[in-house]
Design a protein around this motif. Structure first.
Motif, PDB file in Angstrom:
ATOM      1  N   LEU A  89      -3.030  13.613   0.615  1.00 19.14           N
ATOM      2  CA  LEU A  89      -2.492  12.235   1.015  1.00 19.14           C
ATOM      3  C   LEU A  89      -1.206  11.867   0.106  1.00 19.14           C
ATOM      4  O   LEU A  89      -0.285  11.185   0.750  1.00 19.14           O
ATOM      5  N   ILE A  90      -1.072  12.541  -0.911  1.00 20.42           N
ATOM      6  CA  ILE A  90       0.252  12.260  -1.638  1.00 20.42           C
ATOM      7  C   ILE A  90       1.411  12.962  -1.391  1.00 20.42           C
ATOM      8  O   ILE A  90       2.351  12.661  -1.242  1.00 20.42           O
ATOM      9  N   GLY A  93       6.630  11.181   3.974  1.00 21.16           N
ATOM     10  CA  GLY A  93       7.051   9.958   4.588  1.00 21.16           C
ATOM     11  C   GLY A  93       8.120   8.962   3.714  1.00 21.16           C
ATOM     12  O   GLY A  93       8.870   8.483   4.460  1.00 21.16           O
ATOM     13  N   TYR A  94       8.098   8.926   2.542  1.00 24.69           N
ATOM     14  CA  TYR A  94       9.033   8.307   1.537  1.00 24.69           C
ATOM     15  C   TYR A  94      10.250   8.804   1.960  1.00 24.69           C
ATOM     16  O   TYR A  94      11.119   8.173   2.198  1.00 24.69           O
ATOM     17  N   GLY A 153       6.579  17.198  -1.324  1.00 23.49           N
ATOM     18  CA  GLY A 153       5.658  16.760  -0.202  1.00 23.49           C
ATOM     19  C   GLY A 153       5.149  17.923   0.550  1.00 23.49           C
ATOM     20  O   GLY A 153       4.034  18.111   1.028  1.00 23.49           O
ATOM     21  N   GLY A 204       4.900   8.326  -7.695  1.00 19.83           N
ATOM     22  CA  GLY A 204       4.447   9.354  -6.935  1.00 19.83           C
ATOM     23  C   GLY A 204       4.227  10.668  -7.275  1.00 19.83           C
ATOM     24  O   GLY A 204       3.165  11.265  -7.033  1.00 19.83           O
ATOM     25  N   SER A 223      11.690  14.556  -2.579  1.00 20.46           N
ATOM     26  CA  SER A 223      10.458  14.059  -2.099  1.00 20.46           C
ATOM     27  C   SER A 223       9.925  14.895  -0.840  1.00 20.46           C
ATOM     28  O   SER A 223       8.580  15.256  -0.943  1.00 20.46           O
ATOM     29  N   SER A 276       2.550  11.227   1.813  1.00 24.61           N
ATOM     30  CA  SER A 276       3.174   9.851   1.296  1.00 24.61           C
ATOM     31  C   SER A 276       4.624  10.478   0.696  1.00 24.61           C
ATOM     32  O   SER A 276       5.407   9.828   1.043  1.00 24.61           O
ATOM     33  N   THR A 289       1.200  19.381   0.578  1.00 23.18           N
ATOM     34  CA  THR A 289       0.569  19.022   2.085  1.00 23.18           C
ATOM     35  C   THR A 289       0.152  20.626   2.430  1.00 23.18           C
ATOM     36  O   THR A 289      -0.991  20.851   2.777  1.00 23.18           O
TER      37      THR A 289
END
Length: 247
Positions: free
Chosen positions: A82-83, A89-90, A234, A159, A230, A86, A238
């Motif tokens: 999830l992080i 996405g950010y 990410g 984050g 990011s 996120s 992921t």
């Protein structure tokens, strides 16, 4: 041989220490009248966040990683996934926002372009955060140290810190190398600030002028760095989480 979490912690720590927004703020802190003292207070507040997060996670886990394929292990992997999503996405949101902003600027009149060059998002802060930062900066100018520590907490890339926290869940404190890795994570995540502080201590005459010039350069490239950092972290989180959930 290092533990399975060491690579994740190193990558996250590098992303934290290279985050341009805290570095840009820290340059202003050390360029103030009592730069060395307020810089140390900023670093203390910055590292205190890592110590507090690590201590909280180890208290919850008892210093033992969850058993593979157990419900706690699966929940931790889901949280890491999830992080990671996120963060991706950010990064994409920030990139699209800048692209739309530039597109609008090209259709504005030249007179407006000269007076509207930045948005709150481009500066990396909301109006409320800007007011808080302004208040803390005023207090620092008066010689107070606690606002520098508070500013460090405010500017933490939470984050990425959260990504570090779910990684620390895998820590096995019965091994001495685990403590070395946790300490190394905190130091690497603070390395950029430590380098700036040391530069100011060793060369106070020239450091402030050169650091302010560096801050201008970072301001011009902050957006690209945040987006790439990011998305890169990410994707790593992921991909690894999906692989471990599927295996």
């Amino acid at each position: 041989m290092g533990s399975p979490m060491v690579v994740d912690l190193l990558l996250i720590a590098l992303a934290i220490t290279l985050d341009p927004l805290p570095l840009m703020a820290f340059v202003l802190v050390v360029a103030s009248g009592r730069g060395v003292r307020t810089g140390l207070a900023f670093i203390a507040g910055w590292m205190a966040c890592f110590v507090a997060v690590i201590a909280l996670v180890l208290t919850l886990t008892g210093g033992q990683p969850p058993a593979p394929r157990s419900p706690p292990s699966t929940a931790n992997l889901a949280a890491k996934l999830l992080i990671g999503v996120s963060l991706i996405g950010y990064g994409l949101h920030r990139h699209r926002h800048r692209h739309r902003h530039r597109h609008r600027n090209r259709h504005r009149r030249p007179g407006r372009d000269r007076t509207s060059k930045a948005t709150p998002d481009d500066a990396g802060a909301s109006p409320s955060r800007g007011k808080s930062s302004s208040f803390l900066a005023t207090r620092m100018d008066r010689g107070s140290l606690w606002p520098a520590a508070a500013l460090a907490v405010l500017l933490q890339p939470w984050g990425l810190v959260a990504a570090g926290a779910v990684t620390v869940v895998e820590a096995d404190t019965s091994h001495g190398t685990t403590w070395v890795e946790l300490i190394a994570f905190s130091i690497v995540a603070t390395a950029g600030l430590l380098a700036v502080e040391l530069y100011v201590v060793l060369k106070p005459a020239s450091a402030r002028r050169r650091l302010l010039s560096l801050r201008t350069w970072m301001a011009d490239h902050a957006h690209q760095a945040i987006v790439l950092g990011s998305i890169a972290i990410g994707l790593w989180l992921t991909g690894k989480s999906v692989y471990e959930l599927a295996s």
